[in-house]
Motif scaffolding. Structure first.
Motif, PDB file in Angstrom:
ATOM      1  N   ARG A  37     -29.500 -14.584 -15.541  1.00  0.00           N
ATOM      2  CA  ARG A  37     -28.275 -13.792 -15.484  1.00  0.00           C
ATOM      3  C   ARG A  37     -27.345 -14.109 -16.662  1.00  0.00           C
ATOM      4  O   ARG A  37     -26.285 -13.495 -16.795  1.00  0.00           O
ATOM      5  N   ARG A  38     -27.750 -15.061 -17.479  1.00  0.00           N
ATOM      6  CA  ARG A  38     -26.990 -15.440 -18.680  1.00  0.00           C
ATOM      7  C   ARG A  38     -27.957 -15.512 -19.860  1.00  0.00           C
ATOM      8  O   ARG A  38     -28.205 -16.573 -20.415  1.00  0.00           O
ATOM      9  N   ARG A  39     -28.485 -14.392 -20.237  1.00  0.00           N
ATOM     10  CA  ARG A  39     -29.548 -14.356 -21.243  1.00  0.00           C
ATOM     11  C   ARG A  39     -29.066 -14.721 -22.642  1.00  0.00           C
ATOM     12  O   ARG A  39     -29.872 -14.826 -23.565  1.00  0.00           O
ATOM     13  N   CYS A  40     -27.764 -14.901 -22.810  1.00  0.00           N
ATOM     14  CA  CYS A  40     -27.269 -15.426 -24.085  1.00  0.00           C
ATOM     15  C   CYS A  40     -27.804 -16.832 -24.326  1.00  0.00           C
ATOM     16  O   CYS A  40     -27.800 -17.319 -25.462  1.00  0.00           O
ATOM     17  N   LEU A 301     -25.007  -3.770 -23.914  1.00  0.00           N
ATOM     18  CA  LEU A 301     -24.877  -5.193 -23.645  1.00  0.00           C
ATOM     19  C   LEU A 301     -23.911  -5.405 -22.487  1.00  0.00           C
ATOM     20  O   LEU A 301     -22.851  -4.775 -22.440  1.00  0.00           O
ATOM     21  N   PRO A 302     -24.242  -6.277 -21.542  1.00  0.00           N
ATOM     22  CA  PRO A 302     -23.371  -6.464 -20.373  1.00  0.00           C
ATOM     23  C   PRO A 302     -22.095  -7.199 -20.733  1.00  0.00           C
ATOM     24  O   PRO A 302     -22.060  -8.020 -21.644  1.00  0.00           O
ATOM     25  N   ASP A 303     -21.044  -6.888 -20.002  1.00  0.00           N
ATOM     26  CA  ASP A 303     -19.793  -7.626 -20.119  1.00  0.00           C
ATOM     27  C   ASP A 303     -19.833  -8.714 -19.058  1.00  0.00           C
ATOM     28  O   ASP A 303     -19.488  -8.490 -17.901  1.00  0.00           O
ATOM     29  N   GLU A 575     -19.483   0.639  -7.288  1.00  0.00           N
ATOM     30  CA  GLU A 575     -20.550   0.039  -8.079  1.00  0.00           C
ATOM     31  C   GLU A 575     -20.478   0.516  -9.523  1.00  0.00           C
ATOM     32  O   GLU A 575     -19.969   1.603  -9.805  1.00  0.00           O
ATOM     33  N   GLN A 576     -20.985  -0.322 -10.432  1.00  0.00           N
ATOM     34  CA  GLN A 576     -21.054   0.076 -11.834  1.00  0.00           C
ATOM     35  C   GLN A 576     -22.449   0.619 -12.092  1.00  0.00           C
ATOM     36  O   GLN A 576     -23.421  -0.138 -12.199  1.00  0.00           O
ATOM     37  N   ILE A 577     -22.563   1.939 -12.181  1.00  0.00           N
ATOM     38  CA  ILE A 577     -23.853   2.608 -12.301  1.00  0.00           C
ATOM     39  C   ILE A 577     -23.818   3.537 -13.502  1.00  0.00           C
ATOM     40  O   ILE A 577     -22.903   4.352 -13.645  1.00  0.00           O
ATOM     41  N   PHE A 606     -25.279  -2.221 -12.609  1.00  0.00           N
ATOM     42  CA  PHE A 606     -24.902  -3.510 -13.165  1.00  0.00           C
ATOM     43  C   PHE A 606     -24.034  -4.232 -12.136  1.00  0.00           C
ATOM     44  O   PHE A 606     -23.109  -3.649 -11.562  1.00  0.00           O
ATOM     45  N   SER A 607     -24.341  -5.505 -11.917  1.00  0.00           N
ATOM     46  CA  SER A 607     -23.628  -6.271 -10.899  1.00  0.00           C
ATOM     47  C   SER A 607     -23.695  -7.745 -11.257  1.00  0.00           C
ATOM     48  O   SER A 607     -24.323  -8.142 -12.250  1.00  0.00           O
ATOM     49  N   ALA A 608     -23.048  -8.583 -10.431  1.00  0.00           N
ATOM     50  CA  ALA A 608     -23.103 -10.023 -10.650  1.00  0.00           C
ATOM     51  C   ALA A 608     -24.523 -10.529 -10.527  1.00  0.00           C
ATOM     52  O   ALA A 608     -24.933 -11.441 -11.256  1.00  0.00           O
ATOM     53  N   GLU A 609     -25.298  -9.961  -9.615  1.00  0.00           N
ATOM     54  CA  GLU A 609     -26.681 -10.381  -9.449  1.00  0.00           C
ATOM     55  C   GLU A 609     -27.584  -9.829 -10.544  1.00  0.00           C
ATOM     56  O   GLU A 609     -28.598 -10.429 -10.880  1.00  0.00           O
ATOM     57  N   HIS A 610     -27.212  -8.697 -11.106  1.00  0.00           N
ATOM     58  CA  HIS A 610     -28.028  -8.050 -12.145  1.00  0.00           C
ATOM     59  C   HIS A 610     -27.131  -7.593 -13.299  1.00  0.00           C
ATOM     60  O   HIS A 610     -26.946  -6.392 -13.518  1.00  0.00           O
TER      61      HIS A 610
END
Length: 798
Positions: A37-40, A301-303, A575-577, A606-610
């Motif tokens: 979940r932190r691919r950085c 890219l996710p925030d 949800e963020q979709i 997009f969510s905290a889990e994904h």
């Protein structure tokens, strides 16, 4: 398993492992999920900062506390440092060498606890010590920092600079979670079996060492998970390996070439043969095979700042507005190993057919398997089926005489799936079964066939829906009669489930609200009916370019096209979709075949889990099926598919993109009738193929980190090539399935070029799911999927 093989297996189980590998594997999977979940942390400046903190903060802190024993609580390792420590320990020989060189002893994890398990005083105590030793370095790394904020303080370096290439080590391990992130890997039965298989793997290495054989052993992914779990306890691992082998067993994962004939490929084949010769058990294992390469990341890219403190995933059961069948599906690998007590009167070519006693939506046809003892060629079938009912296997003799060619069934067996999948099962069977004779009289000794089959844990099946146009709704449909005149409800679009049941019918009409001339605007609404409703209900309304979905809280502006960050449309709601043009994430074609990819839209949450996205649905703008992964999103997905397909039909491709590119993709080709199960239609895959009887395919594989008498290699395996479908489910949702054909049934969410399918429909979310894939092998060929043996392939279809 004969007597000698049984003795050898029991000898392997006597190997002492100092740690509880099942518990360790569960902790490892939880940790890997948190890192993913932190691919950085996989690359770039955040990785470099994490390596710096690991080498110059964490290891010195651990060494200091280990020496003084000044703490009464275990140290809590920051997540970023734990990730680097994780990858360092997975090269146990190098890790031992580095610890000895810089700290004079092994730094073990018994004095530390993961930040995921840490509570209260342990964390507070560790933070206090960290702050005193490294006052300018925060304890928790800010994963949302910008590039300019990530500065490495070189002044903190104390000269103990580990030279091992940790950047490369991290990059090699960054794909491991993708391979083991499957439901079966969290099941106790599966993990207990994996721990036993790990002991069997170590026993083979020991035997090779005793015989001075340089056998390059390649693990399956369930074995590899246990191997990693063992190595994460450095002192226990070194102690156990020295006791077993007289030295620390290497785990070098630098070799990753999965090509045919390469070191990993031949190593996996040799490991498979040695395993089966030694133990009489199959080496392949359902749920432990190579899944193929990672899907490409989304351009958006996710925030992470929005998700770091986000809440855990919660049930959306309250949003389930339509009734979809609750179907549980399993993946099965099966091989017919041998036959015994066959009378000399039974002549001809022998093979075994398999099917479901009551055909289901995934396996509704009959497929053939050769018998290894008769042909000398290994053939393993991989398929999906519902987790209920019985598998029926029939021994068939195919002979040729003056009267022509005849196939005669000698006998059958029936295997209960419920029994093989219950809580007391081991999720596999490798045994002899006596046939029920079809000859009309009992033979002296009953004929038996040796069946080896492995099963994943049952999971909810994704839903596959098809659109069909109806000129009117009549009393012959499954819906209730409509009040008033039927003709006012013409041109409905029906959504039919993969099992043939109609789910809902939708129609778009102008809003009935009376508006004055000055207030006139384009106002439309979508009405829907199910067999449980007596009159149409308004499900969505359109006003001022916005479609608002009733009860779900979703709205979407289908006129506002967004392309600068990759997506084309975005849902508004809790949800963020977002919607992306093409097949993304698990729907991505594994063979890079992007042909007609712009006929599809992937809906991603997009969510905290994904934070990097989870595919909710795949929409086809043309005649292809609608694939839905989440029940709660079923109604929004159908409404969205209905809206966009109508928009595409009327306005064309340019209505969906913002670059003004003109591309003629034709009108929306919707079928006029759906026949349950065996309906054949022209799909996005191209021309149909008439029929496939048996087909063969290979999935290359092997776990990450192979062994050659203590010297290790990388991951054996490759994608699924030449996989053919003889019956059952339809399409690969992103599996690498080149060389497949399809004759009827469901479509293919992934790029399944030439996929063969004789009946049924469905969809597989990656890898080699759905239908029947045959893994065909000669004794010296290649290794299959992460837990299979790879072999020479014969491909059916273009």
């Amino acid at each position: 398993m004969d007597k000698n093989q049984e003795i050898e297996w029991l000898e392997a189980q006597k190997i002492n492992i100092s740690e509880d590998l099942v518990a360790a594997a569960k902790q490892q999977l939880e940790f890997l999920a948190a890192v993913d979940r932190r691919r950085c942390l996989y690359d770039g400046p955040v990785l470099e900062r994490a390596i710096h903190r690991y080498k110059f903060c964490w290891l010195p802190l651990l060494a200091k506390c280990t020496e003084s024993a000044a703490v009464d609580k275990p140290l809590v390792v920051p997540l970023d440092c734990e990730w680097i420590w994780h990858c360092h320990r997975l090269n146990p020989v190098q890790y031992k060498k580095d610890c000895a060189e810089f700290y004079g002893k092994m730094l073990d994890n018994k004095h530390a606890v993961s930040s995921l398990q840490a509570k209260g005083k342990s964390r507070d105590q560790t933070m206090d010590m960290w702050t005193k030793l490294f006052p300018e370095e925060p304890f928790d790394l800010n994963f949302t920092s910008t590039l300019s904020e990530i500065n490495i303080n070189k002044d903190s370096e104390d000269g103990k600079n580990i030279t091992y290439d940790l950047v490369s080590a991290v990059k090699r391990q960054s794909s491991f979670y993708y391979q083991v992130s499957r439901p079966s890997m969290h099941d106790d039965r599966f993990l207990v079996g994996a721990a036993a298989r790990y002991k069997g793997f170590l026993h083979l290495i020991k035997r090779n060492q005793e015989r001075s054989l340089k056998q390059f052993c390649v693990p399956t992914y369930d074995v590899d998970l246990m191997w990693h779990s063992h190595q994460l306890h450095p002192l226990s691992y070194c102690k156990d390996m020295v006791k077993l082998l007289g030295k620390v067993l290497e785990h070098d994962d630098t070799d990753s070439d999965r090509g045919k004939g390469k070191k990993l490929d031949t190593g996996f084949t040799e490991t498979t043969k040695q395993w089966e010769d030694s133990y009489g058990l199959r080496y392949w294992r359902a749920g432990a095979m190579y899944k193929g390469s990672l899907p490409s990341p989304l351009p958006l890219l996710p925030d992470l700042s929005k998700h770091e403190s986000g809440s855990k995933w919660k049930s959306r059961g309250h949003k389930k507005c339509v009734n979809l069948p609750n179907v549980m599906v399993v993946e099965v690998l099966m091989e017919i190993v041998g036959i015994r007590n066959l009378p000399s009167t039974k002549k001809g070519n022998l093979f075994v057919t398999f099917s479901k006693k009551q055909p289901d939506m995934f396996l509704d046809g009959v497929s053939n398997l050769t018998i290894f003892s008769e042909t000398g060629q290994k053939q393993v079938a991989g398929f999906q089926c519902e987790a209920t009912g019985h598998l029926v296997l029939a021994l068939v003799s195919d002979s040729t005489s003056n009267l022509g060619r005849t196939a005669k069934t000698i006998g059958t067996i029936s295997i209960s799936l419920e029994r093989l999948l219950d809580s007391d099962s081991k999720l596999f069977v490798d045994d002899w079964f006596e046939l029920r004779s079809h000859s009309g009289h009992n033979d002296t000794k009953p004929i038996g066939i040796h069946v080896a089959a492995s099963f994943t844990v049952p999971i909810p099946a994704p839903h596959v829906l098809y659109k069909a146009k109806s000129n009117f709704l009549s009393v012959n449909t499954c819906f209730f009669p409509l009040p008033g005149k039927v003709q006012q409800f013409s041109h409905w679009t029906r959504f039919i489930h993969d099992n043939g049941n109609e789910i809902i019918s939708l129609k778009m009409r102008n809003s009935r609200k009376e508006l004055g001339k000055d207030d006139w605007k384009d106002k439309r609404e979508i009405i829907g009916m199910t067999k449980f409703s007596r009159k149409p209900q308004i499900l969505a309304k359109y006003a001022e370019n916005i479609w608002s979905f009733k009860d779900s809280g979703f709205s979407i502006d289908v006129e506002k096209k967004i392309s600068q960050d990759g997506h084309i449309f975005e849902f508004k709601g809790d949800e963020q979709i977002k919607l992306f043009l093409g097949r993304k994430l698990e729907y991505e074609p594994k063979n890079n075949n992007k042909q007609n990819d712009q006929e599809f839209i992937t809906v991603v949450e997009f969510s905290a889990e994904h934070p990097y996205g989870k595919a909710l649905a795949l929409l086809s703008l043309k005649s292809g099926p609608l694939r839905i992964n989440e029940d709660w999103f079923a109604l929004p997905a159908m409404l969205l598919a209905f809206i966009l397909s109508n928009k595409f039909k009327k306005e064309g491709y340019t209505a969906l993109v913002s670059n003004g590119e003109s591309v003629d993709m034709g009108a929306d080709r919707q079928v006029s009738e759906i026949k349950p199960l065996n309906y054949s239609y022209e799909s996005e895959l191209g021309a149909l193929v008439t029929k496939t009887s048996t087909a063969m395919a290979v999935e290359n594989g092997g776990g990450c980190g192979s062994v050659c008498s203590g010297n290790c290699g990388g991951c054996g395996g490759g994608g699924c090539r030449g996989m053919a479908k003889g019956s059952g489910c339809g399409g690969c949702g992103g599996g690498g399935c080149a060389g497949m054909t399809k004759s009827s049934g469901g479509g293919c969410g992934g790029s399944c070029k030439g996929m063969a399918k004789s009946s049924g429909c469905g969809g597989c979310g990656g890898g080699c799911g759905g239908g029947v894939a045959f893994l065909n092998a000669c004794g010296d060929a290649r290794a299959v999927g992460p837990a299979m043996v790879s072999y020479e392939v014969t491909t059916v279809g273009a």
